[in-house]
Design an enzyme around this catalytic site. Structure first.
Site, PDB file in Angstrom:
ATOM      1  N   ASN A 190      39.948  27.314  15.309  1.00 28.09           N
ATOM      2  CA  ASN A 190      41.252  27.130  15.151  1.00 28.09           C
ATOM      3  C   ASN A 190      41.590  25.880  15.893  1.00 28.09           C
ATOM      4  OD1 ASN A 190      42.444  27.861  17.690  1.00 28.09           O
ATOM      5  ND2 ASN A 190      41.764  30.095  16.951  1.00 28.09           N
ATOM      6  N   ASP A 248      23.870  36.668  10.616  1.00 27.43           N
ATOM      7  CA  ASP A 248      24.680  36.338  11.764  1.00 27.43           C
ATOM      8  C   ASP A 248      24.236  34.691  12.270  1.00 27.43           C
ATOM      9  OD1 ASP A 248      25.727  36.193  14.295  1.00 27.43           O
ATOM     10  OD2 ASP A 248      24.990  37.814  14.949  1.00 27.43           O
ATOM     11  N   ILE A 249      25.048  33.978  12.142  1.00 30.93           N
ATOM     12  CA  ILE A 249      24.863  32.527  12.371  1.00 30.93           C
ATOM     13  C   ILE A 249      24.463  32.232  13.875  1.00 30.93           C
ATOM     14  CG2 ILE A 249      27.305  31.769  13.154  1.00 30.93           C
ATOM     15  CD1 ILE A 249      26.610  29.460  10.888  1.00 30.93           C
ATOM     16  N   GLY A 268      36.453  36.721  14.342  1.00 34.70           N
ATOM     17  CA  GLY A 268      35.317  36.121  13.191  1.00 34.70           C
ATOM     18  C   GLY A 268      34.321  35.519  13.745  1.00 34.70           C
ATOM     19  N   VAL A 269      33.850  34.529  13.241  1.00 33.57           N
ATOM     20  CA  VAL A 269      32.500  33.726  13.559  1.00 33.57           C
ATOM     21  C   VAL A 269      32.977  33.012  14.971  1.00 33.57           C
ATOM     22  CG1 VAL A 269      33.109  31.598  12.372  1.00 33.57           C
ATOM     23  CG2 VAL A 269      30.777  32.439  12.444  1.00 33.57           C
ATOM     24  N   ASP A 270      33.927  32.459  15.114  1.00 32.38           N
ATOM     25  CA  ASP A 270      34.644  31.979  16.248  1.00 32.38           C
ATOM     26  C   ASP A 270      34.423  32.763  17.731  1.00 32.38           C
ATOM     27  OD1 ASP A 270      35.794  29.854  17.981  1.00 32.38           O
ATOM     28  OD2 ASP A 270      37.714  30.382  17.248  1.00 32.38           O
ATOM     29  N   SER A 297      36.679  29.125   6.301  1.00 32.86           N
ATOM     30  CA  SER A 297      37.981  29.732   5.830  1.00 32.86           C
ATOM     31  C   SER A 297      38.064  31.009   5.129  1.00 32.86           C
ATOM     32  CB  SER A 297      38.719  28.370   5.051  1.00 32.86           C
ATOM     33  OG  SER A 297      39.236  27.490   5.845  1.00 32.86           O
ATOM     34  N   THR A 298      36.952  31.645   4.699  1.00 40.75           N
ATOM     35  CA  THR A 298      36.955  32.798   3.774  1.00 40.75           C
ATOM     36  C   THR A 298      37.135  33.952   4.689  1.00 40.75           C
ATOM     37  OG1 THR A 298      34.399  33.046   4.024  1.00 40.75           O
ATOM     38  CG2 THR A 298      35.424  31.447   2.348  1.00 40.75           C
ATOM     39  N   GLY A 299      37.304  33.998   6.115  1.00 41.63           N
ATOM     40  CA  GLY A 299      37.611  35.209   6.460  1.00 41.63           C
ATOM     41  C   GLY A 299      39.245  35.170   6.796  1.00 41.63           C
TER      42      GLY A 299
HETATM   43  N1  AR6 Z   1      27.969  34.846  11.129  1.00 37.96           N
HETATM   44  C1  AR6 Z   1      28.029  34.307  10.069  1.00 37.96           C
HETATM   45  N2  AR6 Z   1      29.334  34.490   9.341  1.00 37.96           N
HETATM   46  C2  AR6 Z   1      30.206  35.023   9.996  1.00 37.96           C
HETATM   47  C3  AR6 Z   1      30.097  35.786  11.117  1.00 37.96           C
HETATM   48  C4  AR6 Z   1      28.828  35.478  11.817  1.00 37.96           C
HETATM   49  N3  AR6 Z   1      28.713  36.046  13.034  1.00 37.96           N
HETATM   50  N4  AR6 Z   1      31.243  36.536  11.511  1.00 37.96           N
HETATM   51  C5  AR6 Z   1      32.069  36.359  10.461  1.00 37.96           C
HETATM   52  N5  AR6 Z   1      31.617  35.563   9.435  1.00 37.96           N
HETATM   53  P1  AR6 Z   1      36.170  33.856   9.950  1.00 37.96           P
HETATM   54  P2  AR6 Z   1      38.245  31.471   9.046  1.00 37.96           P
HETATM   55  C6  AR6 Z   1      31.924  35.131   8.207  1.00 37.96           C
HETATM   56  O1  AR6 Z   1      37.647  34.730   9.903  1.00 37.96           O
HETATM   57  O2  AR6 Z   1      38.353  32.319   7.880  1.00 37.96           O
HETATM   58  C7  AR6 Z   1      39.188  32.989  13.886  1.00 37.96           C
HETATM   59  O3  AR6 Z   1      39.951  33.886  14.577  1.00 37.96           O
HETATM   60  C8  AR6 Z   1      33.089  35.937   7.696  1.00 37.96           C
HETATM   61  O4  AR6 Z   1      32.600  37.101   6.701  1.00 37.96           O
HETATM   62  O5  AR6 Z   1      35.478  33.845  11.119  1.00 37.96           O
HETATM   63  O6  AR6 Z   1      38.027  30.126   9.039  1.00 37.96           O
HETATM   64  C9  AR6 Z   1      39.373  31.405  14.347  1.00 37.96           C
HETATM   65  O7  AR6 Z   1      39.478  31.221  15.809  1.00 37.96           O
HETATM   66  C10 AR6 Z   1      33.949  34.938   6.506  1.00 37.96           C
HETATM   67  O8  AR6 Z   1      33.096  34.838   5.403  1.00 37.96           O
HETATM   68  O9  AR6 Z   1      37.006  32.149   9.815  1.00 37.96           O
HETATM   69  C11 AR6 Z   1      40.215  30.855  13.314  1.00 37.96           C
HETATM   70  O10 AR6 Z   1      41.804  31.244  14.039  1.00 37.96           O
HETATM   71  C12 AR6 Z   1      33.337  33.581   7.471  1.00 37.96           C
HETATM   72  O11 AR6 Z   1      32.648  33.891   8.462  1.00 37.96           O
HETATM   73  C13 AR6 Z   1      40.376  31.788  12.366  1.00 37.96           C
HETATM   74  O12 AR6 Z   1      39.597  33.069  12.576  1.00 37.96           O
HETATM   75  C14 AR6 Z   1      34.732  32.967   7.921  1.00 37.96           C
HETATM   76  O13 AR6 Z   1      35.654  33.798   8.717  1.00 37.96           O
HETATM   77  C15 AR6 Z   1      39.376  31.063  11.104  1.00 37.96           C
HETATM   78  O14 AR6 Z   1      39.519  31.849  10.018  1.00 37.96           O
END
Ligand code: AR6
Length: 217
Positions: free
Chosen positions: A37, A23-24, A45-47, A133-135
């Protein structure tokens, strides 16, 4: 911060680590990167995890930034404090929404390049990235790793202050995909670190899974 699943050692004692599941928001690096975004107003997600754990100070700073620049274009990066997070800074970048176009790869590479540039400009020595971008944005893990890993190593070779980059992989699957891609890029000579190390207990697990993957083709 010294745990890793795979470590690539570069000249000048620079290091690039892949590790997880992680967990970052728990990272103690000087900075972590947020896959945000363009609104910079938070999301899932991570945001979402970063804003939840970091508290309102990060959002306030993001609001001040968007008041000035309107929105953050894809591939660009800005810096805020880390609020209540263990890290001191958060670098916010906006990845591409995946459509399978050539420009997706260019924008994704730019996210890593710009985040590293902004961090280095602020004298940051250690930084952790998620798999941008992978989520929600749908970038396939393997394709994303093929862009993220070489671009990161290329940028790390030229930094002044930044010496240690970590990829915090959220789950075992993404960790395995990224480490396998790194290994293949190394074997093909696409990336040329001085040294590549794997944590001892990982060798067996990944070796088996790599074989399984090859056998299932
Ligand atoms: N620690 C590390 N990695 C994580 C965590 C965490 N706590 N939580 C999720 N991931 P995403 P995107 C991974 O969706 O695809 C948001 O709503 C997750 O498994 O967070 O760039 C923003 O506001 C995946 O592999 O980001 C944007 O609208 C990776 O982080 C949009 O999502 C990225 O997943 C950005 O989408």
């Amino acid at each position: 911060m010294n745990d890793f699943t795979m470590r690539l050692v570069l000249a000048d004692n620079k290091r690039f680590d892949l590790f997880g599941p992680a967990d970052i928001t728990k990272e103690t690096t000087d900075a972590i990167v947020n896959a945000a975004n363009s609104s910079l107003l938070g999301g899932g997600g991570v945001d979402g995890a970063i804003h939840r754990a970091g508290g309102p100070a990060i959002l306030e700073e993001c609001k001040r930034i968007v008041a000035e620049i309107h929105n953050l274009p894809q591939g660009k990066a800005v810096l805020t404090s880390g609020g209540r997070l263990p890290t001191k800074y958060v670098v916010h970048t906006v990845g591409p929404v995946y459509f399978g176009k050539k420009s997706d790869a260019q924008v994704l590479a730019s996210c890593y390049r710009e985040s590293i540039r902004v961090a280095d400009e602020h004298g940051i020595r250690t930084i952790a990235f998620p798999a941008i971008s992978t989520g929600a944005f749908g970038y396939p893990l393997k394709e994303a790793a093929l862009i993220a890993i070489p671009e990161t190593l290329k940028c790390l070779a030229t930094t002044t202050h930044l010496a240690h980059i970590r990829f915090a992989m959220f789950d075992q699957h993404s960790l395995r995909v990224y480490t396998n891609v790194a290994e293949r890029l190394y074997k093909s000579g696409t990336i040329r670190p001085l040294q590549i190390e794997r944590a001892p207990h990982e060798k067996e697990i990944d070796g088996r899974e790599l074989e399984d993957e090859q056998n299932s083709r």
